[in-house]
Write a protein that holds these residues in place. Structure first.
Motif, short mmCIF file in Angstrom:
data_model
loop_
_atom_site.label_atom_id
_atom_site.label_comp_id
_atom_site.label_asym_id
_atom_site.label_seq_id
_atom_site.Cartn_x
_atom_site.Cartn_y
_atom_site.Cartn_z
N ARG A 3 49.22 -17.47 23.15
CA ARG A 3 49.41 -18.63 22.28
C ARG A 3 48.45 -19.75 22.66
O ARG A 3 47.83 -20.37 21.81
N ASN A 4 48.33 -20.00 23.99
CA ASN A 4 47.46 -21.10 24.41
C ASN A 4 46.00 -20.83 24.04
O ASN A 4 45.29 -21.74 23.62
N GLN A 35 45.68 -21.39 20.29
CA GLN A 35 45.70 -22.82 19.93
C GLN A 35 44.38 -23.50 20.28
O GLN A 35 43.87 -24.31 19.51
N GLU A 86 53.60 -26.62 11.50
CA GLU A 86 53.36 -28.06 11.61
C GLU A 86 51.89 -28.38 11.70
O GLU A 86 51.40 -29.33 11.09
N ALA A 87 51.16 -27.58 12.46
CA ALA A 87 49.74 -27.83 12.64
C ALA A 87 48.92 -27.34 11.46
O ALA A 87 47.73 -27.62 11.36
N ARG A 116 59.84 -29.52 18.47
CA ARG A 116 59.80 -29.78 19.91
C ARG A 116 60.44 -28.63 20.69
O ARG A 116 61.11 -28.86 21.70
N ILE A 141 59.52 -26.29 22.78
CA ILE A 141 59.28 -26.08 24.21
C ILE A 141 60.08 -27.07 25.05
O ILE A 141 60.74 -26.70 26.02
N ASP A 142 60.04 -28.35 24.64
CA ASP A 142 60.76 -29.37 25.40
C ASP A 142 62.26 -29.12 25.37
O ASP A 142 62.95 -29.25 26.37
N GLU A 196 62.07 -38.45 17.26
CA GLU A 196 60.75 -39.05 17.48
C GLU A 196 59.83 -38.90 16.29
O GLU A 196 59.80 -37.83 15.69
#
Lengths: 430, 299
Positions: A76-77, A80, A104-105, A390, A392-393, A430
């Motif tokens: 994934r990283n 991205q 979202e992106a 959110r 991951i968080d 947020e």
């Protein structure tokens, strides 16, 4: 030694090759970059290359460049980072829970577009298990990703010990689980093993799904962690060690779980269906598999419920329309009943389409090893895997909270759940 | 002595040419990232990746100490763990390594084997060494379980033991390396000092206290500095052993940073934490230098 003639020969060979390569590349008009991660020891590279060759045979104008990219997270990283630089793959296998960050992106395209244009699109969608599609759709029910390598946690039990103790059926609710575990616990054997180290959210969500209060519903901006189902589930796990003494105290290992079970040091184990092949190979006793019985007994005295997990196929927005259309053909090929059946037989993942289970490959497998069918049948009780904004968080918050409560480090369960819910809500706002 | 001619331009430029490759690397991979970490720690990323981040001043730092914040709620405890881990491992590793070095520097039988035995843990890749320890610690089926039997504690899963268990692995893997540095330092101490001391009637302990330790001060400065830095860089052991758990009981700052890096919107906090981590290492290194270097010059 290399004399001048050899060097010249090599040099001209290189020049000739350089001239020839672009010509051959032009013959197949489209080359798709396909990225995949590997979360189990299955030599997926070789299997995918085999699939790619078969696919190109059927679709001579499309070549597949199969690229292994490490773990799910690495994969994934990398994707991205490449997307941010305007590059990246055309198709990839990524976690089902990655869906939202890519929507979202704006970096993936909905599979729905291709399904709608496909004459057999409706029948195609119908054929997938409903539980698996839950993690493919957005809030409007639009399908973005296609289920590919999907899994679910199940209960493994030592059938020899069951027979010795005169227990004729695996437990079907949380009270029976305690009874059976108590009967099978000895000084050097645990009755049950619930791994809670590292990443407890996935396995624990079975308590929330079975308790009728899942972490997530259809909305992506709502997460219900501070619920009765969560508190009851936590108390239940703590009681397994502290009250019933059927399991050691503290966070128990996920990775060592299968070894502890197959070496006879635990009579029952909750683990992913992905460990089935390994457990069957390692155990020198009869291995039974059953639905996770983490719920309270309902009308028919069962308490089933489990999350799903694993990876989906994604098509990327960076590619040209022609590449995307070709990518859709590749996705359809990988999700075809034949390939899904073959993939299940070779890896242990659950074939995501009902018709895959009617192929000879899987009817034979289920006949010889009926344990493979349990995970499929449990899908009737399966809920959505955790996804939200959110993600991951929020997963970090939930994992830390569950971890410290189960390890006995945090004894104020209500207070800890409330604090975690407050953090989650403020992230979502947020 | 004859008067040397003025060096040519080439000779004057040579030193700069020679350090240029190192400078470029240090600039690209150390100086530039440090400056951008400080700058980026005052920004917060926008909701969508295509929008530009907004300047928030010191808010990211304040959030780290806000118990209602999703990172702030965990940061304090993890910072404490990190300091505990850093001081704990360095204070044990350094005297242990010195002791081993002194013992091994004598004419022991099988000296090579002893040296190899002590140094070998630090030659293993950290992740491999930690995986070996994961087998030792493994619940019920591990080597420790075989030794301790039914009373075997849950080394990695119990809140009071997890950090300690990781510290043991770090000490085990670092002591040999530190010992090697001390051994190298000892070879530079002239033998006649010991001979003179022995003539004056100094025993082994006195020689150690009055000759070996003071003359190894430079080595100790170096050892403490890198040992502390290494302790703060601990990530691999955690990945293989506890993933920071249970809860956050064995979590350390750099691993926590790694855990949160996947979410782009945390990057402001991540840079703030990186700056704090860098500042701690810097303060420790500087105070080390001030303390030891001055004492070194006085003697």
């Amino acid at each position: 030694m290399f004399n001048r003639r050899v060097v010249m020969a090599l040099f001209s060979a290189v020049v000739v090759l350089l001239a020839v390569v672009p010509v051959t590349a032009q013959e197949s008009q489209i080359t798709l970059d396909f990225y995949f991660p590997e979360a189990s020891a299955n030599n997926a590279q070789a299997i995918f290359e085999e699939y790619a060759a078969l696919f190109t045979e059927q679709n001579p104008n499309i070549a597949i460049n199969v690229v292994y990219q490490g773990s799910y997270t690495d994969n994934r990283n990398i994707i991205q980072t490449q997307l941010a630089a305007g590059e990246g793959p055309d198709v990839a296998v990524m976690l089902t829970t990655d869906l939202l960050s890519f929507i979202e992106a704006g970096t993936i395209v909905p599979a729905q577009t291709f399904i709608d244009q496909d004459a057999e699109g409706e029948a195609y969608v119908e054929d997938f298990f409903d539980a698996f599609l839950l993690n493919s759709v957005d809030e409007n029910g639009q399908i973005w990703a296609i289920p590919f390598q999907r899994s679910t946690p199940i209960l493994y039990y030592n059938a020899d010990l069951f027979a010795e103790a005169g227990i004729d059926a695996p437990p079907s609710n949380r009270d029976e689980l305690v009874d059976v575990a108590t009967a099978l616990t000895t000084d050097d054997r645990s009755g049950f093993w619930f791994p809670s180290e590292g990443f407890p959210i996935w396995l624990f969500s079975a308590f929330q799904i079975a308790g009728g209060e899942p972490l997530v519903g259809e909305r992506f901006d709502e997460v219900n962690f501070n619920t009765e189902a969560t508190a009851e589930g936590l108390q239940y796990i703590l009681d397994l060690s502290r009250v019933h003494g059927v399991m050691p105290e503290g966070a128990l290992s996920w990775g060592d779980g299968p070894t502890i079970f197959t070496s006879g040091q635990a009579a029952m184990l909750a683990h992913t269906t992905g460990s089935l092949t390994r457990i069957l190979n390692e155990a020198d006793f009869e291995v039974g598999t059953a639905f996770l019985p983490f719920g309270a007994a309902d009308d028919d005295s069962t308490g089933y419920g489990a999350p799903t997990g694993g990876g989906n196929l994604y098509i990327f927005a960076n590619s040209t329309p022609e590449e995307q259309a070709a990518a859709w053909e590749w996705v359809k090929f990988l999700s075809s009943p034949e390939i899904q059946a073959d993939w299940t037989a070779r890896t242990g993942y659950i074939a995501a389409r009902e018709s895959a289970w009617e192929t000879d490959t899987l009817t034979d497998l289920v006949e010889s090893t009926p344990q493979y069918a349990v995970a499929r049948d449990q899908l009737a009780f399966a809920g959505k895997e955790f996804t939200a904004f959110r993600s991951i968080d929020i997963q970090n918050i939930i994992n830390t909270t569950l971890g410290s409560i189960i390890a006995g480090d945090e004894n104020d369960i209500a207070g800890a759940l409330e604090a975690a819910q407050t953090q989650i809500d403020s992230l979502l706002a947020e | 002595m004859t008067a040397r001619p003025r060096p040519s331009l080439y000779a004057r430029a040579l030193p700069y040419l020679l350090i240029a490759p190192t400078f470029v690397i240090v600039f690209l991979f150390t100086l530039k990232p440090t400056v951008s970490a400080v700058v980026d720690s005052t920004f917060r990323p926008a909701r969508l990746p295509q929008d530009s981040p907004s300047f928030v001043g010191l808010e990211n730092y304040l959030a780290l100490f806000d118990p209602a914040h999703h990172i702030g709620a965990r940061f304090g405890g993890i910072l404490l763990n990190t300091l505990l881990f850093g001081f704990g491992t360095v204070l044990i590793t350094t005297p242990l390594a010195l002791t081993f070095a002194v013992l091994i520097n004598r004419r022991l039988p099988l000296r090579g084997l002893w040296r190899f035995g002590f140094v070998y843990p630090s030659l293993l890749p950290v992740i491999g060494a930690a995986s070996i320890w994961a087998f030792i610690y493994a619940d019920q089926v591990g080597l420790a379980a075989a030794i301790f039997g039914a009373g075997n504690p849950n080394w990695l899963g119990s809140p009071s033991l997890a950090l300690l268990s990781v510290m043991v692995v770090h000490i085990w893997s670092q002591t040999g390396y530190t010992m090697l540095l001390y051994l190298a330092g000892m070879q530079n101490i002239p033998r006649d000092l010991y001979e003179a001391a022995a003539l004056d009637g100094a025993g082994d302990v006195q020689q150690l206290v009055y000759i070996t330790v003071p003359l190894l001060q430079r080595t100790t400065l170096f050892v403490l500095t890198i040992a502390f830095t290494f302790a703060f860089q601990t990530v691999d052991q955690l990945q293989a052993l506890t993933e920071g758990g249970p809860g956050d009981r064995s979590n350390l700052l750099l691993y926590f940073i790694y855990q949160n890096i996947g979410e782009r919107r945390n990057w402001g906090y991540i840079n703030a934490m990186t700056v704090i981590l860098g500042a701690i290492v810097l303060v420790f290194t500087l105070s080390n230098f001030l303390l030891f270097d001055r004492r070194g010059r006085e003697s």
